[in-house]
Design an enzyme around this catalytic site. Sequence first.
Site, PDB file in Angstrom:
ATOM      1  N   GLY A  25       0.741  -1.050  -0.103  1.00  0.00           N
ATOM      2  CA  GLY A  25       0.049   0.078  -0.149  1.00  0.00           C
ATOM      3  C   GLY A  25       0.735   1.308  -0.004  1.00  0.00           C
ATOM      4  N   TYR A  26       0.565   2.297  -0.739  1.00  0.00           N
ATOM      5  CA  TYR A  26       1.339   3.506  -0.859  1.00  0.00           C
ATOM      6  C   TYR A  26       0.331   4.560  -0.746  1.00  0.00           C
ATOM      7  CZ  TYR A  26      -0.804   3.289  -5.561  1.00  0.00           C
ATOM      8  OH  TYR A  26      -1.761   3.076  -6.515  1.00  0.00           O
ATOM      9  N   SER A  28      -3.921   5.303   0.307  1.00  0.00           N
ATOM     10  CA  SER A  28      -4.990   5.204   1.231  1.00  0.00           C
ATOM     11  C   SER A  28      -4.796   3.986   2.189  1.00  0.00           C
ATOM     12  CB  SER A  28      -6.542   4.985   0.818  1.00  0.00           C
ATOM     13  OG  SER A  28      -6.407   3.974   0.015  1.00  0.00           O
ATOM     14  N   GLU A  99     -11.504  -0.457  -4.698  1.00  0.00           N
ATOM     15  CA  GLU A  99     -10.635   0.174  -5.772  1.00  0.00           C
ATOM     16  C   GLU A  99     -10.851   0.037  -7.270  1.00  0.00           C
ATOM     17  OE1 GLU A  99      -8.795   2.436  -4.370  1.00  0.00           O
ATOM     18  OE2 GLU A  99      -8.780   1.824  -2.296  1.00  0.00           O
TER      19      GLU A  99
HETATM   20  C1  BEZ Z   1      -2.641   1.990  -1.837  1.00  0.00           C
HETATM   21  O1  BEZ Z   1      -2.671   2.690  -0.764  1.00  0.00           O
HETATM   22  O2  BEZ Z   1      -1.937   1.178  -2.136  1.00  0.00           O
HETATM   23  C2  BEZ Z   1      -3.818   2.152  -2.713  1.00  0.00           C
HETATM   24  C3  BEZ Z   1      -4.043   3.268  -3.426  1.00  0.00           C
HETATM   25  C4  BEZ Z   1      -5.037   3.450  -4.351  1.00  0.00           C
HETATM   26  C5  BEZ Z   1      -5.703   2.370  -4.621  1.00  0.00           C
HETATM   27  C6  BEZ Z   1      -5.513   1.015  -4.296  1.00  0.00           C
HETATM   28  C7  BEZ Z   1      -4.342   1.204  -3.142  1.00  0.00           C
END
Ligand code: BEZ
Length: 193
Positions: A25-26, A28, A99
Amino acid sequence: MSFNTIERNRQRQNLDQHDSLWLFGYGSLIFKADFPYIERRPATIDGWVRRFWQGSHDHRGTPDAPGRVATLIRAPGETCLGMAYHVSPKVFDHLDVREKNGYLRFTTPMTFMDGDHADGLVYIATEDNAAFLGPAPESEIAGQIAHSHGPSGPNREYLLRLADALRELDVHDPHVFTIERHLKDILMQPGVH
Ligand code: BEZ
């Protein structure tokens, strides 16, 4: 207008044979893990940067007034720090729905802080998806974020919570922190709520 990627993700990667997997995760996912996990560990992936270049029509904006959320953009030589979650494959059924607005699942090598490596799955909104907004000056991105709201709440909350979470992880992300600075200036202006 449909951006739905649920079926494409299921067809691209069948996860049924796995007992557990890593998720990287990067955005949210760093501050909002609304799913069970076995373990979570900060990790990095090479060759990518976080950018607020993806439109959000279903969470932090609306079809008429999309917000902006994070995606990953290829950047050779750069490293992106995020949070890795060790999860059951069922978690991806939930995340594929959450997502669905243009994000596809990819496999990426990850490095943990102790130097260990593992492969993880990561959701990326690629430049060819219908909701992709692309680059803009950070001041403009901040303006759009300041005025966008969607079913998951104000767009500003996403940016401010991510910036706080990155600081807690000791990450310096100039793109996110520049948007945060402009956003805070805008929010100080009289009449902006
Ligand atoms: C995430 O935080 O990795 C992420 C961001 C946007 C969509 C799905 C995951």
